[in-house]
Design an enzyme around this catalytic site. Structure first.
Site, PDB file in Angstrom:
ATOM      1  N   SER A 266      -4.447 -18.238 -36.991  1.00  0.00           N
ATOM      2  CA  SER A 266      -5.495 -19.133 -37.486  1.00  0.00           C
ATOM      3  C   SER A 266      -4.883 -20.485 -37.817  1.00  0.00           C
ATOM      4  O   SER A 266      -3.670 -20.603 -38.027  1.00  0.00           O
ATOM      5  CB  SER A 266      -6.145 -18.554 -38.740  1.00  0.00           C
ATOM      6  OG  SER A 266      -5.336 -18.792 -39.888  1.00  0.00           O
ATOM      7  N   ASP A 267      -5.704 -21.521 -37.874  1.00  0.00           N
ATOM      8  CA  ASP A 267      -5.245 -22.776 -38.458  1.00  0.00           C
ATOM      9  C   ASP A 267      -5.243 -22.612 -39.976  1.00  0.00           C
ATOM     10  O   ASP A 267      -5.719 -21.613 -40.520  1.00  0.00           O
ATOM     11  CB  ASP A 267      -6.142 -23.933 -38.000  1.00  0.00           C
ATOM     12  CG  ASP A 267      -5.403 -25.261 -37.975  1.00  0.00           C
ATOM     13  OD1 ASP A 267      -4.422 -25.421 -38.729  1.00  0.00           O
ATOM     14  OD2 ASP A 267      -5.814 -26.150 -37.202  1.00  0.00           O
ATOM     15  N   TRP A 268      -4.716 -23.613 -40.671  1.00  0.00           N
ATOM     16  CA  TRP A 268      -4.501 -23.543 -42.129  1.00  0.00           C
ATOM     17  C   TRP A 268      -5.817 -23.217 -42.849  1.00  0.00           C
ATOM     18  O   TRP A 268      -6.768 -23.995 -42.809  1.00  0.00           O
ATOM     19  CB  TRP A 268      -3.955 -24.880 -42.618  1.00  0.00           C
ATOM     20  CG  TRP A 268      -3.640 -24.927 -44.090  1.00  0.00           C
ATOM     21  CD1 TRP A 268      -4.529 -24.837 -45.116  1.00  0.00           C
ATOM     22  CD2 TRP A 268      -2.352 -25.104 -44.687  1.00  0.00           C
ATOM     23  NE1 TRP A 268      -3.886 -24.946 -46.325  1.00  0.00           N
ATOM     24  CE2 TRP A 268      -2.541 -25.110 -46.095  1.00  0.00           C
ATOM     25  CE3 TRP A 268      -1.068 -25.258 -44.193  1.00  0.00           C
ATOM     26  CZ2 TRP A 268      -1.489 -25.274 -46.989  1.00  0.00           C
ATOM     27  CZ3 TRP A 268      -0.015 -25.417 -45.085  1.00  0.00           C
ATOM     28  CH2 TRP A 268      -0.215 -25.418 -46.461  1.00  0.00           C
TER      29      TRP A 268
END
Length: 722
Positions: A266-268
């Site tokens: 996932s992104d942040w």
């Protein structure tokens, strides 16, 4: 280790230990990475325990050979099974040696140099302890309001795909296990993040599947075909579902159709953001949806470690989903050789030798020269050797030329334009004045600028955006230069002296107040560590500019999105329609951009001969040759990028007015004639039909060859079945 040994390792792990492998935490969570005060706060805020950290799988944003070795040693001592950490970071356009931003690299139209820049970034990162970089970003971009256009290579799926492959080759090399000075690549942001509505970061994306496949997916696929090891989910929705919960996108397309078996991260914070998106009621539902979508690593939120154990024990989530994610993570660690060499490339001695080395800086300089686009030149440039020059503007002495995503770079080490020009022009030939700040100025600054300009033969205005004005969360509705700089331009323009603007920025700008007032405009973008030297050599003519735009410059923000490969309409604007109202047009601006895709000037001139096609028919099992002679009619050597476009005149669905299908770079001495030769086959004419089948249609095609998407010669051929 072989796969059976990895499976055996998984069998020995508790459910909590397996799930901890799926969490990625930032450096402050780890012993040795920061002091205890920094560790405690984030752990308490996120509810992370010591045992979770000890069993975690990856660390984010930490670099430095000695420190990375210490962190890994401390982690291995605490991990119940001796499983090493993956060190990941955003090495986007350089580590310590900063190259031009990717949008600038796209303007080089030079995939070999792009690959070289990625190889150097990988080497510096690897010897500093990093194993994975969150690059390349291959999102197709059409809206310069979006701050992250600087991280893409532009608006064309074909060109973006070539650069995607080049970056992956440079980052990963041929064998990650054998080549300790390469890193695993993570292509991002999957998918279509560049289509965010209103050019606003983290915003909604709403595309038909045909548009998605035709324009936005090709560059991701190209990166994966090149062997990219990791994919990052995007923040946006696709068809109403956030990417990190999108089973159709991640399971059906990425895993099943494309057969990707690497790690999906996932992104942040994106997993927990499923809650405000409105597809998860709480962290438990967010964890449920993300693991079902196939997200292997949750970055910097704790939904998995808090909620998956009970979801598995309660039967809502099959433990096999956890096991497959753990296996993919362990397989990547194994491919990197971390089980045998947990410190891999981290080497303080080698780090001191190669990081920011002269060789690497020379490569950054070369790419900066070949990424700088000459947008306008009414005889102002190159600067004559005897000229007295006034360098004025907020970027005259600025080190803020590295751009976003240069977190290991140093603005102090960046070559500034004033110093570089002073070296080249000689003592007494350069006068420097600030003129104004980036967003504000004083009467005193303007007076000093005017005094400097009056003394000069040639004026150079160093203008642009601060780095934080673009990049992630750097979206703008007004993409002109700030008013203070426009006032400076207007003041200097009144002198009617030869004046050139040099722009340092991360997006295509609305250039009103600059392009129309000055005799020359140079687009330097954020050119990186050697930017001042590269721009200085362009200005004095030691280097002949050769770059071409990979993203259109609008007349105004009201045209956005404006891009070359648009559709026609049932009422297209024609050359003779100036007095016709009921066609597709603006009343207050042209339809075309100010500067189109593929545009760029040189200090020499090129003359094109007649376009030649080997045949007016292309049987489906044959090839067609397209060629054109180009003559350097100027007085100095130069590089011409000859571009080939096609148009399918009548498709089952509407086809773009032009599509880039190839380009040839010709290096020509004065008077030299070169021939650009292109080969077209049926496979290059395929597109996604209404039923999403990918095929071509027999019929007439126009072919265009020239110096930009709007400056071409035209021919045609017919695609036949036999």
């Amino acid at each position: 280790m072989d796969n059976q040994q990895l499976l055996g390792l998984i069998d020995k792990m508790t459910l909590e230990e397996k799930i901890a492998q799926l969490v990625q935490l930032a450096a402050p969570f780890y012993e040795g990475a920061d002091d205890e005060g920094q560790i405690t706060g984030p752990m308490q805020a996120m509810g992370i325990t010591d045992s979770m950290v000890a069993s975690s799988g990856s660390i984010l944003g930490y670099a430095g050979a000695a420190g990375a070795i210490a962190v890994q040693e401390a982690h291995l001592a605490k991990n119940p099974h001796g499983i090493p950490l993956l060190f990941m970071a955003d090495i986007v356009h350089g580590f310590k040696t900063i190259f031009p931003v990717p949008l600038a690299i796209g303007c080089s139209w030079d995939t070999e140099l792009a690959e070289r820049s990625a190889e150097i970034a990988a080497r510096e990162a690897a010897v500093s302890g990093i194993h994975v970089t969150f690059a390349p970003m291959v999102d197709l971009v059409r809206d310069p309001r979006w701050g992250r256009v600087m991280e893409s290579t532009g608006e064309d799926p074909y060109l973006n795909s070539l650069f995607a492959r080049a970056f992956v080759r440079g980052l990963q090399g041929d064998d990650l296990q054998a080549e300790a000075e390469r890193v695993a690549a993570c292509v991002k942001h999957f998918a279509a993040y560049g289509a965010s509505e209103a050019g606003r970061d983290y915003n909604t994306v709403d595309l038909s599947e045909r548009q998605l496949r035709e324009y936005y997916l090709p560059a991701y696929k190209a990166a994966l075909d090149e062997g990219c090891e990791m994919v990052m989910t995007s923040f946006n929705t696709i068809d109403g579902i956030p990417a990190s919960a999108n089973e159709k996108l991640m399971r059906d397309l990425l895993r099943e159709e494309w057969k990707f078996d690497g790690v999906l991260i996932s992104d942040w914070g994106a997993v927990k953001e499923l809650i405000p998106h409105g597809v998860a009621e709480d962290e438990r539902e967010a964890a449920y949806r993300a693991i079902r979508a196939g997200v292997d690593i949750e970055m910097m939120t704790a939904c998995y470690v808090h909620e998956l154990p009970e979801l598995v024990r309660g039967g809502q989530v099959d433990e096999a989903l956890v096991d497959e994610s753990v296996l993919r993570i362990l397989q990547l660690k194994n491919k990197l050789g971390l089980f045998e060499r947990p410190h891999r490339g981290a080497n303080p001695e080698r780090e001191a030798e190669v990081v920011f080395s002269r060789e690497h800086r020379e490569a950054a300089y070369e790419l900066a020269t070949k990424s700088t686009v000459l947008l306008k030149n009414d005889g102002v440039l190159p600067i004559r050797p005897e000229a007295k020059v006034a360098l004025i503007g907020p970027f005259a002495n600025s080190g803020d030329i590295l751009g976003p995503w240069s977190w290991s770079g140093s603005t102090e080490d960046a070559v500034r334009l004033d110093g570089a020009l002073a070296e080249r022009l000689g003592a007494g030939n350069l006068i420097v004045a600030e003129g104004c700040g980036i967003e504000s100025g004083t009467e005193q600054q303007l007076r000093e600028a005017l005094e400097a300009a009056v003394q000069a033969d040639v004026i150079v205005l160093a203008l642009g955006e601060a780095s934080e004005m673009s990049g992630e969360a750097g979206c703008r509705t007004d993409i002109r230069l700030p008013q203070a700089q426009l006032e400076l331009v207007a003041l200097i323009a009144e002198l009617r002296k030869p004046t050139a603007a040099v722009l340092f920025n991360g997006r295509p700008l609305d250039l009103h107040g600059v392009y129309d007032k000055l005799g020359a405009v140079v687009e330097a973008w954020f050119p990186g560590s050697e930017g001042g030297a590269a721009v200085a050599d362009i200005l004095i003519g030691a280097v002949n500019p050769s770059a071409r735009l990979s993203m259109s410059f609008p007349h105004s923000v009201g045209q956005v999105p404006v891009y070359y490969n648009h559709f026609n309409t049932g009422r297209p604007l024609g050359a003779d329609d100036a007095q016709v109202r009921y066609v597709s047009q603006y009343l207050d601006a042209p339809n075309d951009p100010l500067l189109p895709f593929g545009f760029g000037l040189s200090y020499t001139t090129f003359e094109y001969g007649s376009l030649k096609l080997s045949s007016d028919k292309l049987p489906g099992d044959s090839r067609l040759t397209v060629s054109i002679d180009v003559t350097n009619t100027g007085e100095r050597a130069g590089t011409e990028t000859v571009q080939l476009y096609i148009r399918d005149i009548a498709g089952e669905v509407v086809r773009p007015v032009r599509e880039l299908k190839g380009f040839v770079k010709l290096d020509l001495a004065p008077g030299e004639v070169g021939t650009a030769v292109f080969t077209l086959g049926e496979e290059q004419l395929r597109y996604h039909h209404a039923d999403l089948s990918f095929k071509s249609d027999p019929g007439r095609f126009d072919v265009f060859v020239g110096r930009s998407s709007l400056d071409t010669q035209q021919g045609s051929f017919v695609l036949t079945n036999a």
